[in-house]
Design a protein around this motif. Structure first.
Motif, PDB file in Angstrom:
ATOM      1  N   LEU A   1       0.857   5.465   5.114  1.00  0.00           N
ATOM      2  CA  LEU A   1       2.430   5.218   5.624  1.00  0.00           C
ATOM      3  C   LEU A   1       1.986   4.488   6.928  1.00  0.00           C
ATOM      4  O   LEU A   1       2.582   3.655   7.404  1.00  0.00           O
ATOM      5  CB  LEU A   1       3.293   6.122   5.570  1.00  0.00           C
ATOM      6  N   SER A   2       1.030   5.379   7.767  1.00  0.00           N
ATOM      7  CA  SER A   2       0.799   4.802   9.272  1.00  0.00           C
ATOM      8  C   SER A   2       0.103   3.332   9.104  1.00  0.00           C
ATOM      9  O   SER A   2       0.522   2.406   9.922  1.00  0.00           O
ATOM     10  CB  SER A   2      -0.288   5.549  10.019  1.00  0.00           C
TER      11      SER A   2
ATOM     12  N   SER B   1       3.009   0.793   8.023  1.00  0.00           N
ATOM     13  CA  SER B   1       3.697   0.584   9.295  1.00  0.00           C
ATOM     14  C   SER B   1       3.193  -0.455  10.126  1.00  0.00           C
ATOM     15  O   SER B   1       3.836  -1.129  10.796  1.00  0.00           O
ATOM     16  CB  SER B   1       4.402   1.748   9.701  1.00  0.00           C
TER      17      SER B   1
ATOM     18  N   LEU C   1       8.401   7.459   5.488  1.00  0.00           N
ATOM     19  CA  LEU C   1       8.108   7.038   6.860  1.00  0.00           C
ATOM     20  C   LEU C   1       8.867   7.769   7.981  1.00  0.00           C
ATOM     21  O   LEU C   1       8.327   8.101   8.921  1.00  0.00           O
ATOM     22  CB  LEU C   1       8.110   5.567   6.886  1.00  0.00           C
TER      23      LEU C   1
ATOM     24  N   ILE D   1       9.428   2.232   1.618  1.00  0.00           N
ATOM     25  CA  ILE D   1       8.736   3.512   2.466  1.00  0.00           C
ATOM     26  C   ILE D   1       9.676   3.815   3.412  1.00  0.00           C
ATOM     27  O   ILE D   1       8.873   4.885   4.144  1.00  0.00           O
ATOM     28  CB  ILE D   1       7.272   2.995   2.869  1.00  0.00           C
TER      29      ILE D   1
END
Length: 302
Positions: free
Chosen positions: A191-192, A195, A171, A167
Motif C-alpha cells: 500500500l505504501s 500510494s 490505506l 485501496i
C-alpha cells in the motif's frame, strides 16, 4: 474588453459579462477544465499524503517534475511525458529507499533532488525555444493547455481516483495504525508503494497548472486545512476537494486578470484558507477554555 495598464484584461462593473467573456476563449475553458481535474485529484491524494506524514516525499516528487518537463522539451516531445515519466520514477525510487523513515535514504533523496534541479536548469538553458526560461515550468501557466491535454489529465485522474477507491479503506487503516494493520494481514508495504506511485501521477498532473515548485502547496495545503477543520475522515476529504477546487478556480480567474504567475495566486489563496482554519481552531480553544473555567472553579470550591 477593458485592459489594465499591464496589458492584461481588467474587471468591469458587470461581473457576469466578465466571466462570460473569460470563458469565451477556448484556452480558458481548457484551463478551467484541467484545473478542476487537477484540484480533485491533488486534494484526494494530498489528503492521504498529509495523513501519512509523507510531505517530504511530495516535495521530492514535485522538485523532480522540473527536470522531467525540461528534459522532455529538450528531446523534442511534450513536457507532459516528462512530468509523468520522472515523477512516477521518483516515487518508485522513494518507495525503494523508504526516504520518509530512513535517515540515509532521506539524505540520498535530498542529494538527488539538488542534482536533478540543477539538471533542469541546464536543460532549459540548452532548449532555447522556451522563451520565458524556467518560469513557466516552475510557476505554472494557464496558456497553451490543449483539449488533448485535458483529455489526458482526465483519463489519468480517473485512473488515480479509481485506484484510491480500491485501496482507500486499507490505506486509511495502514495510515492511522500501521502496526495493527500489519498484524491483521493488511499489505502495508504494498500500500505504501502504491500510494507513492499515485502521488507521482497526481504531482505530474498538478505541475502543469501550478508549476513544479508550487504543486507541493496545492497537494498539501487544502488537505492540511481540511484536517485542521475536522477529524472526521469523510468530511475532511470532501472539504479538501472543495478547498483545492476553490483555490484553483479563483487562482485561474485572478491570473487571467493580471500578468503574474498562476501558481502564486493558487498558493496564496490556499494558504489564506489554512491561516483562517488555524485562527478558527485557536478561537474555539480560547472560547472553550473560558466556558469551562467557571465550572472548574465551582468544582474546586464546592
Amino acid at each position: 474588453m477593458l485592459l489594465a495598464e499591464t496589458g492584461a484584461p481588467a474587471w468591469s462593473w458587470n461581473l457576469l459579462a466578465d466571466v462570460q467573456e473569460m470563458w469565451s476563449y477556448p484556452f480558458m475553458v481548457n484551463a478551467f477544465r484541467a484545473g478542476a481535474v487537477v484540484a480533485v485529484v491533488s486534494a484526494v491524494v494530498g489528503w492521504f499524503v498529509v495523513l501519512r506524514r509523507q510531505t517530504f516525499a511530495a516535495h521530492t516528487v514535485s522538485v523532480v517534475a522540473f527536470p522531467g518537463a525540461a528534459g522532455a522539451l529538450l528531446l523534442g516531445v511534450s513536457a507532459v511525458y516528462g512530468y509523468f515519466t520522472l515523477c512516477v520514477a521518483a516515487a518508485l525510487v522513494l518507495a525503494a529507499l523508504r526516504a520518509d523513515g530512513d535517515h540515509e535514504g532521506s539524505a540520498l533523496a535530498g542529494t538527488v533532488q539538488a542534482f536533478l534541479l540543477a539538471s533542469g536548469f541546464l536543460f532549459t538553458a540548452l532548449f532555447r525555444g522556451l522563451l520565458e526560461g524556467p518560469q513557466t515550468i516552475l510557476f505554472g501557466t494557464f496558456l497553451g493547455i490543449t483539449s488533448a491535454q485535458v483529455t489526458l489529465l482526465t483519463v489519468v485522474g480517473a485512473l488515480v481516483l479509481a485506484m484510491l477507491a480500491v485501496i482507500g479503506r486499507p490505506l486509511l487503516f495502514a495510515s492511522v495504525d500501521p502496526a495493527v494493520a500489519a498484524g491483521r494481514g493488511v499489505p502495508v508495504r504494498a500500500l505504501s508503494v502504491g500510494s507513492l506511485v499515485l502521488l507521482g501521477a497526481a504531482t505530474a498532473e498538478a505541475s502543469q497548472i501550478t508549476g513544479t515548485l508550487l504543486v507541493f502547496a496545492l497537494m498539501v495545503i487544502p488537505a492540511a486545512t481540511a484536517q485542521v477543520l475536522t477529524a472526521r475522515p469523510a468530511l475532511s476529504l470532501a472539504l479538501a476537494v472543495l478547498l483545492a477546487f476553490a483555490a484553483t478556480w479563483l487562482g485561474l480567474t485572478a491570473a487571467y486578470y493580471s500578468p503574474y504567475p498562476l501558481g502564486f495566486f493558487v498558493t496564496t489563496i490556499a494558504f489564506a484558507g489554512y491561516l483562517l482554519a488555524l485562527g478558527r481552531r485557536s478561537l474555539r480553544e480560547v472560547l472553550g477554555r473560558r466556558g469551562t473555567a467557571p465550572a472548574a472553579v465551582r468544582e474546586v470550591t464546592a
